[in-house]
Design a protein around this motif. Structure first.
Motif, mmCIF file in Angstrom:
data_model
loop_
_atom_site.group_PDB
_atom_site.id
_atom_site.type_symbol
_atom_site.label_atom_id
_atom_site.label_comp_id
_atom_site.label_asym_id
_atom_site.label_seq_id
_atom_site.Cartn_x
_atom_site.Cartn_y
_atom_site.Cartn_z
ATOM 1 N N GLN A 92 -10.682 45.458 -24.196
ATOM 2 C CA GLN A 92 -9.561 44.894 -24.922
ATOM 3 C C GLN A 92 -9.489 45.461 -26.332
ATOM 4 O O GLN A 92 -10.495 45.570 -27.024
ATOM 5 C CB GLN A 92 -9.690 43.370 -24.982
ATOM 6 N N GLY A 93 -8.287 45.823 -26.759
ATOM 7 C CA GLY A 93 -8.060 46.283 -28.112
ATOM 8 C C GLY A 93 -7.212 45.293 -28.878
ATOM 9 O O GLY A 93 -6.436 44.532 -28.292
ATOM 10 N N THR A 94 -7.346 45.297 -30.194
ATOM 11 C CA THR A 94 -6.530 44.450 -31.059
ATOM 12 C C THR A 94 -6.125 45.233 -32.295
ATOM 13 O O THR A 94 -6.779 46.208 -32.685
ATOM 14 C CB THR A 94 -7.278 43.179 -31.513
ATOM 15 N N SER A 95 -5.056 44.780 -32.939
ATOM 16 C CA SER A 95 -4.588 45.431 -34.155
ATOM 17 C C SER A 95 -5.646 45.411 -35.251
ATOM 18 O O SER A 95 -5.732 46.331 -36.059
ATOM 19 C CB SER A 95 -3.316 44.742 -34.660
ATOM 20 N N ALA A 96 -6.455 44.345 -35.290
ATOM 21 C CA ALA A 96 -7.450 44.213 -36.351
ATOM 22 C C ALA A 96 -8.550 45.264 -36.271
ATOM 23 O O ALA A 96 -9.316 45.433 -37.208
ATOM 24 C CB ALA A 96 -8.077 42.816 -36.307
ATOM 25 N N MET A 97 -8.641 45.978 -35.161
ATOM 26 C CA MET A 97 -9.671 46.998 -35.009
ATOM 27 C C MET A 97 -9.282 48.308 -35.653
ATOM 28 O O MET A 97 -10.101 49.199 -35.807
ATOM 29 C CB MET A 97 -9.957 47.234 -33.519
ATOM 30 N N GLY A 98 -8.034 48.458 -36.043
ATOM 31 C CA GLY A 98 -7.589 49.727 -36.564
ATOM 32 C C GLY A 98 -7.340 50.731 -35.450
ATOM 33 O O GLY A 98 -7.571 50.443 -34.280
ATOM 34 N N PRO A 99 -6.865 51.915 -35.782
ATOM 35 C CA PRO A 99 -6.632 52.947 -34.764
ATOM 36 C C PRO A 99 -7.936 53.337 -34.082
ATOM 37 O O PRO A 99 -8.988 53.356 -34.716
ATOM 38 C CB PRO A 99 -6.075 54.121 -35.575
ATOM 39 N N PHE A 100 -7.869 53.639 -32.783
ATOM 40 C CA PHE A 100 -9.079 54.095 -32.105
ATOM 41 C C PHE A 100 -8.727 54.954 -30.908
ATOM 42 O O PHE A 100 -7.598 54.962 -30.414
ATOM 43 C CB PHE A 100 -9.985 52.928 -31.687
ATOM 44 N N GLY B 30 -9.758 55.404 -38.734
ATOM 45 C CA GLY B 30 -9.382 54.354 -39.640
ATOM 46 C C GLY B 30 -10.553 53.586 -40.176
ATOM 47 O O GLY B 30 -11.333 54.057 -40.957
ATOM 48 N N LEU B 31 -10.698 52.376 -39.713
ATOM 49 C CA LEU B 31 -11.757 51.513 -40.197
ATOM 50 C C LEU B 31 -12.900 51.387 -39.222
ATOM 51 O O LEU B 31 -13.813 50.610 -39.452
ATOM 52 C CB LEU B 31 -11.201 50.118 -40.507
ATOM 53 N N GLY B 32 -12.848 52.107 -38.093
ATOM 54 C CA GLY B 32 -14.097 52.240 -37.402
ATOM 55 C C GLY B 32 -14.202 51.952 -35.939
ATOM 56 O O GLY B 32 -15.165 52.355 -35.342
ATOM 57 N N GLY B 33 -13.296 51.272 -35.267
ATOM 58 C CA GLY B 33 -13.489 51.035 -33.850
ATOM 59 C C GLY B 33 -14.018 49.656 -33.573
ATOM 60 O O GLY B 33 -14.264 48.856 -34.460
ATOM 61 N N MET B 34 -14.246 49.357 -32.297
ATOM 62 C CA MET B 34 -14.544 47.993 -31.876
ATOM 63 C C MET B 34 -15.767 47.409 -32.556
ATOM 64 O O MET B 34 -15.703 46.395 -33.227
ATOM 65 C CB MET B 34 -14.713 47.963 -30.361
ATOM 66 N N ALA B 35 -16.922 48.063 -32.376
ATOM 67 C CA ALA B 35 -18.155 47.486 -32.893
ATOM 68 C C ALA B 35 -18.114 47.353 -34.399
ATOM 69 O O ALA B 35 -18.507 46.340 -34.963
ATOM 70 C CB ALA B 35 -19.348 48.336 -32.465
ATOM 71 N N VAL B 36 -17.618 48.375 -35.083
ATOM 72 C CA VAL B 36 -17.594 48.355 -36.539
ATOM 73 C C VAL B 36 -16.626 47.305 -37.042
ATOM 74 O O VAL B 36 -16.904 46.600 -38.000
ATOM 75 C CB VAL B 36 -17.220 49.748 -37.083
ATOM 76 N N MET B 37 -15.469 47.160 -36.399
ATOM 77 C CA MET B 37 -14.520 46.164 -36.850
ATOM 78 C C MET B 37 -15.061 44.758 -36.680
ATOM 79 O O MET B 37 -14.762 43.886 -37.468
ATOM 80 C CB MET B 37 -13.199 46.321 -36.104
#
Length: 311
Positions: A140-148, A35-42
């Motif tokens: 921790q994951g969040t919706s704002a990170m996109g799929p990962f 999607g938009l990139g994962g934790m660090a990228v988001m």
């Protein structure tokens, strides 16, 4: 790409989880975004764009996410009983959660042979549909990170509201294949985990020819390979494919998704200049090229993005 309406879905391959909060123990593992990139990228995207770009408006609370998901999925919501709701290909054509179930089924049907062609044994990853904030073995994951994808628990995490953001905020075309492409990309990271390709990535390595970009482009290529095989790979239970043959419109839709999540396109959306030296996922052209490489060959061995001098 539409599902055969009579295809039988196996909802046991996907689970749902209510988001929560908290810290937790982090096991060693790699968190890889599609999607938009994962934790660090988001985190970088949030700093550049602000939260309104990640959500299409203001920052959303968890309850807001569930409301958006209810509206987008026709009322299925965060506590969907997938086994009751997602039974057939017709359900997959009608509901986003069921489309995710069907796509996972089709990916799991293809990749035993695809992985064997790469010299590894396939094991199914877990897939969790969730929202808000949740805990993973990678943190921790969040919706704002996109799929990962998290390698430590071999799990793909997905908030299905991301697909609406992909269209409404980033400009991807309508259609099912952009959604399926995103999931297929995350499964590509799982294949990389199985083959050991993730060891080739050097931390902090950025740029259009970097090891990180090559990893992402290989996952795009694997998504294209799956797309080429999806309509001819039979469901092990019924002997019939889950999906109907691709149309040129389907391919165009998938390429639009690859375009809008290219590093250059995202940087242009920020209002700033394109900085190739900071690329982590590849340009729009690179992502489209490698998806098509996989699609045209239908062979995962065509997806060696680490050997060429340039990708």
């Amino acid at each position: 790409m539409t599902f055969d309406p009579n295809a039988r879905l196996d909802a046991s391959q996907v689970s749902t989880r209510r988001g929560g909060g908290g810290g937790g123990f982090r096991r060693p593992g790699v968190t890889i975004g599609g999607g938009l990139g994962g934790m660090a990228v988001m985190i970088v995207l949030a700093l550049i764009f602000g939260p309104q770009v990640l959500t299409g408006g203001g920052a959303l609370s968890f309850d807001d996410y569930l409301q958006v998901e209810d509206e987008y999925s026709g009322g299925a919501g965060g506590d969907t009983d997938l086994a009751a709701t997602c039974r057939t290909g017709a359900d997959a054509n009608a509901h986003v959660e069921c489309r995710a179930v069907g796509t996972v089924n089709a990916l799991n049907a293809y990749w035993p042979d695809g992985a064997a062609a790469l010299g590894v044994d396939y094991r199914m990853p877990s897939v969790v549909l969730t929202g808000g904030t949740w805990q993973t073995a990678c943190g921790q994951g969040t919706s704002a990170m996109g799929p990962f994808y998290c390698s430590a628990d071999e799990t793909v995490y997905l908030d299905v509201t991301f697909f609406e953001q992909l269209r409404a905020v980033y400009g991807a075309d309508e259609g099912a294949l952009p959604e399926e492409y995103v999931l297929a990309h995350e499964f590509g990271h799982h294949i990389q985990h199985l083959t050991g390709a993730m060891q080739y990535v050097r931390p902090g390595d950025t740029g259009p020819q970097s090891s990180g970009v090559r990893l992402e482009l290989q996952a795009d290529c694997y998504a294209g390979v799956w797309a080429a095989n999806a309509a001819v790979t039979p469901d092990p239970r019924s002997g019939e494919p889950f999906l109907e043959p691709l149309t040129q419109e389907d391919i165009s839709d998938a390429l639009s998704a690859a375009e809008v999540i290219g590093d250059d396109h995202i940087q242009e959306m920020s209002g700033g200049r394109v900085m190739p030296e900071s690329f982590t996922h590849g340009s729009s052209e690179q992502r489209q090229t490698w998806f098509l490489t996989g699609y045209r060959s239908g062979d995962p061995s065509s997806c060696d993005t680490f050997s060429p001098a340039r990708v």
